[in-house]
Design a protein around this motif. Structure first.
Motif, PDB file in Angstrom:
ATOM      1  N   UNK A   1      26.401  54.097  32.075  1.00 17.03           N
ATOM      2  CA  UNK A   1      25.603  53.634  33.086  1.00 17.03           C
ATOM      3  C   UNK A   1      26.180  52.474  33.604  1.00 17.03           C
ATOM      4  N   UNK A   2      26.649  51.524  32.945  1.00 19.95           N
ATOM      5  CA  UNK A   2      27.608  50.449  33.221  1.00 19.95           C
ATOM      6  C   UNK A   2      28.764  50.736  34.381  1.00 19.95           C
ATOM      7  N   UNK A   3      29.268  51.778  34.220  1.00 16.54           N
ATOM      8  CA  UNK A   3      30.454  52.479  35.103  1.00 16.54           C
ATOM      9  C   UNK A   3      29.740  53.082  36.395  1.00 16.54           C
ATOM     10  N   UNK A   4      28.728  53.722  36.201  1.00  9.46           N
ATOM     11  CA  UNK A   4      28.063  54.265  37.303  1.00  9.46           C
ATOM     12  C   UNK A   4      27.207  53.185  38.195  1.00  9.46           C
ATOM     13  N   UNK A   5      26.792  52.256  37.585  1.00 10.88           N
ATOM     14  CA  UNK A   5      25.629  51.384  38.380  1.00 10.88           C
ATOM     15  C   UNK A   5      26.578  49.780  38.657  1.00 10.88           C
ATOM     16  N   UNK A   6      26.872  49.195  37.697  1.00 11.91           N
ATOM     17  CA  UNK A   6      27.646  47.878  37.791  1.00 11.91           C
ATOM     18  C   UNK A   6      29.138  47.962  38.329  1.00 11.91           C
ATOM     19  N   UNK A   7      29.855  48.981  37.846  1.00 11.78           N
ATOM     20  CA  UNK A   7      31.275  48.862  38.251  1.00 11.78           C
ATOM     21  C   UNK A   7      31.432  49.524  39.636  1.00 11.78           C
ATOM     22  N   UNK A   8      30.404  50.422  40.115  1.00 11.50           N
ATOM     23  CA  UNK A   8      30.448  50.897  41.364  1.00 11.50           C
ATOM     24  C   UNK A   8      30.012  49.874  42.402  1.00 11.50           C
ATOM     25  N   UNK A   9      28.818  49.079  41.980  1.00 12.32           N
ATOM     26  CA  UNK A   9      28.581  47.829  42.970  1.00 12.32           C
ATOM     27  C   UNK A   9      29.534  46.810  42.944  1.00 12.32           C
ATOM     28  N   UNK A  10      30.252  46.252  41.828  1.00 10.97           N
ATOM     29  CA  UNK A  10      31.171  45.411  42.021  1.00 10.97           C
ATOM     30  C   UNK A  10      32.270  45.782  43.019  1.00 10.97           C
ATOM     31  N   UNK A  11      32.820  47.277  43.044  1.00  8.15           N
ATOM     32  CA  UNK A  11      33.633  47.693  43.736  1.00  8.15           C
ATOM     33  C   UNK A  11      33.752  47.371  45.077  1.00  8.15           C
ATOM     34  N   UNK A  12      32.291  47.163  45.437  1.00  2.85           N
ATOM     35  CA  UNK A  12      31.920  46.958  47.148  1.00  2.85           C
ATOM     36  C   UNK A  12      32.829  45.691  47.637  1.00  2.85           C
ATOM     37  N   UNK A  13      32.924  44.727  46.487  1.00  2.00           N
ATOM     38  CA  UNK A  13      33.279  43.319  46.896  1.00  2.00           C
ATOM     39  C   UNK A  13      35.006  43.297  46.845  1.00  2.00           C
ATOM     40  N   UNK A  14      35.525  42.760  47.858  1.00  3.62           N
ATOM     41  CA  UNK A  14      36.948  42.847  48.052  1.00  3.62           C
ATOM     42  C   UNK A  14      37.420  41.822  46.932  1.00  3.62           C
ATOM     43  N   UNK A  15      36.900  40.884  46.383  1.00  3.90           N
ATOM     44  CA  UNK A  15      37.343  40.030  45.122  1.00  3.90           C
ATOM     45  C   UNK A  15      37.559  40.989  44.045  1.00  3.90           C
ATOM     46  N   UNK A  16      36.852  41.934  43.777  1.00  3.13           N
ATOM     47  CA  UNK A  16      36.703  42.492  42.402  1.00  3.13           C
ATOM     48  C   UNK A  16      38.164  43.296  42.318  1.00  3.13           C
ATOM     49  N   UNK A  17      38.749  43.139  41.087  1.00  2.00           N
ATOM     50  CA  UNK A  17      40.182  43.735  40.840  1.00  2.00           C
ATOM     51  C   UNK A  17      40.143  44.875  39.781  1.00  2.00           C
ATOM     52  N   UNK A  18      39.131  44.892  39.070  1.00  2.00           N
ATOM     53  CA  UNK A  18      38.883  45.988  37.964  1.00  2.00           C
ATOM     54  C   UNK A  18      38.053  45.225  36.688  1.00  2.00           C
ATOM     55  N   UNK A  19      37.855  46.369  35.863  1.00  2.00           N
ATOM     56  CA  UNK A  19      37.094  46.101  34.869  1.00  2.00           C
ATOM     57  C   UNK A  19      37.589  46.691  33.543  1.00  2.00           C
ATOM     58  N   UNK A  20      37.506  46.291  32.235  1.00  2.00           N
ATOM     59  CA  UNK A  20      37.567  46.899  30.900  1.00  2.00           C
ATOM     60  C   UNK A  20      36.363  46.860  30.362  1.00  2.00           C
ATOM     61  N   UNK A  21      36.341  48.010  29.432  1.00  2.00           N
ATOM     62  CA  UNK A  21      35.057  47.755  28.497  1.00  2.00           C
ATOM     63  C   UNK A  21      35.704  47.942  27.241  1.00  2.00           C
ATOM     64  N   UNK A  22      35.356  47.061  26.274  1.00  3.55           N
ATOM     65  CA  UNK A  22      35.962  46.787  25.004  1.00  3.55           C
ATOM     66  C   UNK A  22      35.006  47.126  23.900  1.00  3.55           C
ATOM     67  N   UNK A  23      35.187  47.906  22.946  1.00  7.45           N
ATOM     68  CA  UNK A  23      34.260  48.281  21.803  1.00  7.45           C
ATOM     69  C   UNK A  23      34.785  47.954  20.403  1.00  7.45           C
ATOM     70  N   UNK A  24      33.931  47.138  19.663  1.00  2.41           N
ATOM     71  CA  UNK A  24      34.587  46.839  18.374  1.00  2.41           C
ATOM     72  C   UNK A  24      34.300  47.782  17.446  1.00  2.41           C
ATOM     73  N   UNK A  25      35.298  48.229  16.757  1.00  4.75           N
ATOM     74  CA  UNK A  25      35.140  49.344  15.820  1.00  4.75           C
ATOM     75  C   UNK A  25      34.637  48.729  14.627  1.00  4.75           C
ATOM     76  N   UNK A  26      34.413  47.793  14.454  1.00  2.76           N
ATOM     77  CA  UNK A  26      33.763  47.179  13.057  1.00  2.76           C
ATOM     78  C   UNK A  26      32.315  46.744  13.499  1.00  2.76           C
ATOM     79  N   UNK A  27      31.926  46.587  14.634  1.00  3.08           N
ATOM     80  CA  UNK A  27      30.477  46.290  15.026  1.00  3.08           C
ATOM     81  C   UNK A  27      30.009  47.199  16.059  1.00  3.08           C
ATOM     82  N   UNK A  28      29.096  48.101  15.880  1.00  2.00           N
ATOM     83  CA  UNK A  28      28.837  49.104  16.796  1.00  2.00           C
ATOM     84  C   UNK A  28      27.682  48.550  17.748  1.00  2.00           C
ATOM     85  N   UNK A  29      27.103  47.385  17.477  1.00  2.00           N
ATOM     86  CA  UNK A  29      26.324  46.712  18.489  1.00  2.00           C
ATOM     87  C   UNK A  29      26.878  46.044  19.576  1.00  2.00           C
ATOM     88  N   UNK A  30      28.231  45.870  19.621  1.00  2.00           N
ATOM     89  CA  UNK A  30      28.816  44.922  20.345  1.00  2.00           C
ATOM     90  C   UNK A  30      29.638  45.914  21.516  1.00  2.00           C
TER      91      UNK A  30
END
Length: 102
Positions: free
Chosen positions: A21-50
């Motif tokens: 949902x973050x990709x569908x909603x937030x990333x799509x929204x931010x992509x509308x702005x010319x200063x937005x260069x990109x986004x990465x999502x990192x997950x912690x293999x030792x902490x599934x809540x992060x």
């Protein structure tokens, strides 16, 4: 370049849905702005809540030029889609420094 760094607390069973949902909603929204260069999502293999979001902006001015009322509306839409809120437990701002290679 400026990095917006966010650590989000997410229930483990909601992590993949949150990321989708973050990709569908937030990333799509931010992509509308010319200063937005990109986004990465990192997950912690030792902490599934992060979930870490690393958002790249051309400049601090570009990042801060996104209207606050639009941000609030997108946050509300995101919360409705996921039926809840997911707290930002840490946030930071970083500048990317590059040095000439000799």
């Amino acid at each position: 370049m400026v990095i917006e760094w966010l650590k989000i607390k997410v229930a483990p069973e909601m992590r993949e849905q949150y990321i989708q949902k973050d990709a569908e909603i937030w990333t799509a929204f931010l992509s509308e702005y010319p200063g937005f260069l990109g986004k990465e999502v990192w997950i912690n293999p030792d902490n599934s809540t992060e979930v870490i979001l690393v958002i790249r902006w051309a400049s601090r001015e570009a990042w801060k030029s996104v209207p606050s009322d639009r941000l609030a509306a997108i946050e509300q839409q995101f919360a409705q889609q996921l039926a809840g809120s997911y707290p930002i437990i840490e946030a930071g701002e970083y500048q990317v420094r590059k040095f000439p290679q000799s």
